[in-house]
Design a protein around this motif. Structure first.
Motif, PDB file in Angstrom:
ATOM      1  N   HIS A 272       0.847  -1.194   0.000  1.00  0.00           N
ATOM      2  CA  HIS A 272       0.000   0.000   0.000  1.00  0.00           C
ATOM      3  C   HIS A 272       0.886   1.250   0.000  1.00  0.00           C
ATOM      4  CE1 HIS A 272       0.809   0.527   4.267  1.00  0.00           C
ATOM      5  NE2 HIS A 272       0.490  -0.740   4.463  1.00  0.00           N
ATOM      6  N   ASN A 275       3.743   1.866   2.246  1.00  0.00           N
ATOM      7  CA  ASN A 275       4.830   0.884   2.275  1.00  0.00           C
ATOM      8  C   ASN A 275       5.899   1.162   1.215  1.00  0.00           C
ATOM      9  OD1 ASN A 275       4.324  -0.622   4.503  1.00  0.00           O
ATOM     10  ND2 ASN A 275       3.116  -2.206   3.458  1.00  0.00           N
ATOM     11  N   ASP A 295       9.482  -3.485   4.045  1.00  0.00           N
ATOM     12  CA  ASP A 295       8.189  -4.129   4.331  1.00  0.00           C
ATOM     13  C   ASP A 295       7.662  -4.978   3.171  1.00  0.00           C
ATOM     14  OD1 ASP A 295       6.003  -5.001   5.636  1.00  0.00           O
ATOM     15  OD2 ASP A 295       4.909  -3.106   5.641  1.00  0.00           O
TER      16      ASP A 295
END
Ligand SMILES: Nc1ncnc2c1ncn2[C@@H]1O[C@H](COP(=O)(O)OP(=O)(O)OP(=O)(O)O)[C@@H](O)[C@H]1O
Ligand SMILES: [Mg+2]
Length: 408
Positions: A272, A275, A295
């Motif tokens: 998303h 991230n 991430d």
């Protein structure tokens, strides 16, 4: 209470904060407009006023999300009713950027309080990890009060370095191992990334990575960049982001190409807009380019049984609904040498079948994951070999507007 919102030693704005609600109730004098958090100036007016709602959204984004694993238990132990109340307890300081709150009329300096130079307490991290051995008298001075993300996590100073430790989630606790596998893939492909390793805390696997933000260069998420102006009618989310980066002087396409390819290989389900992002120099406000990739753990069928691997029901973010469609946004594969991934299956197995790891990800499952990754690499090889340019402004298969952003 009245505070000055600071960017390092620069006074940005005087603000009033309702500490019970964790809300900015008033914005007073703005003393350094350029240093305001990215994307908080009113988009719909032309008078460049600060949007109090947008500033509050940014502010709320500094708190631990209510969706963080174990947060309710932690708040109960700390005797605090909302994570928003925790922010002022550490002056809003973070290890991902350089904003903070200085009590109004105080003369505290950034040097005296920032967490890059100054030690911080382990208390909040202990509570968030459920390993606290005290129930009263907490020292709240910790960057854990301002950390984002759903997984249990804490900052820890290890050998003098600021490191982020992050757990996995049930049933396989696979995310820490996935971070290591993503690291190996990016090492091989020469993609700029944050390197992760695995450590064990009370027999639970955790990923460890160093802080990639420094005293001078801070992270600005793609989500914040997207708040700079509304998406034009002809733009999809991809073009919106690419154009905004261009307006900031950053050609983001090569970095997005690499991120999309990585996410295709590892079947990432959670890229998303918070991230990934950009780095900027906090002193000069110059944009340095894409942040290294971080991430990548919510991938590799992290929560699925092996029988569902073939179902092809992988979520894709942030631009398209499927990884196949998203791969079409890649402008150039010239940098990609697929042969660098020869034998990666064995390395994946080594990570997942390591002594203790196998207790979480059993051998059969690990083999199935390695085999699926190989299939995806083979498919990528075909796509990259027959690559022709694609109209990136097409809205086919777009993720619905902003659906992949984390709403605050
Ligand atoms: N190495 C790092 N250095 C500085 N900041 C970091 C680092 N890693 C993560 N962050 C910041 O912390 C936030 C949370 O970390 P991360 O995204 O790894 O957690 P998460 O729980 O996996 O998130 P999500 O909810 O997206 O799954 C990131 O969005 C980023 O702002
Ligand atoms: Mg995250």
């Amino acid at each position: 209470m009245k505070y000055t919102l600071m960017h390092k030693n620069i006074s940005v704005a005087d603000v009033e904060i309702d500490e019970d609600l964790g809300v900015i109730t008033n914005i007073d004098i703005i003393s350094a407009r350029d240093h305001l958090p990215v994307g908080v100036v009113h988009q719909l007016r032309h008078d460049e006023t600060v949007d109090r709602y947008a500033l509050n959204q940014w502010w709320a984004g500094r708190s631990i999300p209510a969706s963080r694993m174990g947060v309710n238990e932690a708040l109960e132990v700390l005797g605090v009713s909302s994570t928003k109340q925790l922010i002022t307890k550490c002056l809003g300081l973070s290890l991902s950027d350089h904003y903070w709150l200085r009590p109004y009329n105080s003369n505290i300096t950034w040097e005296a309080v920032n967490f890059f130079d100054n030690d911080f307490s382990d208390d909040i991290g202990d509570v968030l990890f459920g390993v606290n051995n005290k129930n009263v008298g907490f020292d709240f001075v910790s960057p854990d009060n301002t950390s984002d993300g759903n997984l249990q996590k804490r900052w820890k100073i290890i050998d003098g370095k600021r490191c982020l430790l992050k757990s996995g989630s049930a049933p396989y606790s696979q995310q820490p191992f996935n971070e290591v596998i993503a690291t190996m893939i990016m090492d091989r492909l020469g993609i700029d990334h944050v390197p992760y390793s695995v450590t064990w805390i009370e027999d639970k696997p955790c990923s460890v990575c160093e802080d990639f933000v420094t005293k001078d260069t801070e992270l600005v998420s793609a989500w914040r960049v997207l708040q700079l102006r509304p998406k034009a009618n002809h733009e999809n989310e991809y073009l919106h982001y690419v154009s905004l980066c261009k307006e900031l002087g950053v050609d983001i396409v090569p970095a997005l190409d690499r991120m999309i390819v990585l996410d295709y290989i590892i079947a990432n389900e959670d890229r998303h807009f918070n991230n990934f992002g950009l780095l900027r120099n906090a002193n000069t406000l110059e944009w340095s380019g894409a942040a290294p990739i971080f991430d990548s753990g919510t991938s590799l069928w992290y929560n699925k049984t092996a029988s569902r691997f073939v179902a092809n029901d992988i979520i894709c973010k942030p631009f398209k609904k499927t990884h196949g469609e998203q791969l079409r946004l890649v402008s150039s594969f010239d940098w990609l040498d697929i042969s660098k991934l020869n034998g990666i299956e064995d390395e994946i197995l080594n990570v997942l079948c390591e002594d203790k790891a196998v207790r979480y990800v059993e051998a059969k499952r690990a083999k199935a994951i390695a085999a699926e990754v190989r299939k995806r690499i083979d498919a990528l090889e075909v796509v990259s070999a027959s690559h022709t340019s694609y109209d990136v402004s097409s809205s086919d298969g777009d993720v619905e507007d902003n659906a992949s952003a984390r709403y605050i």
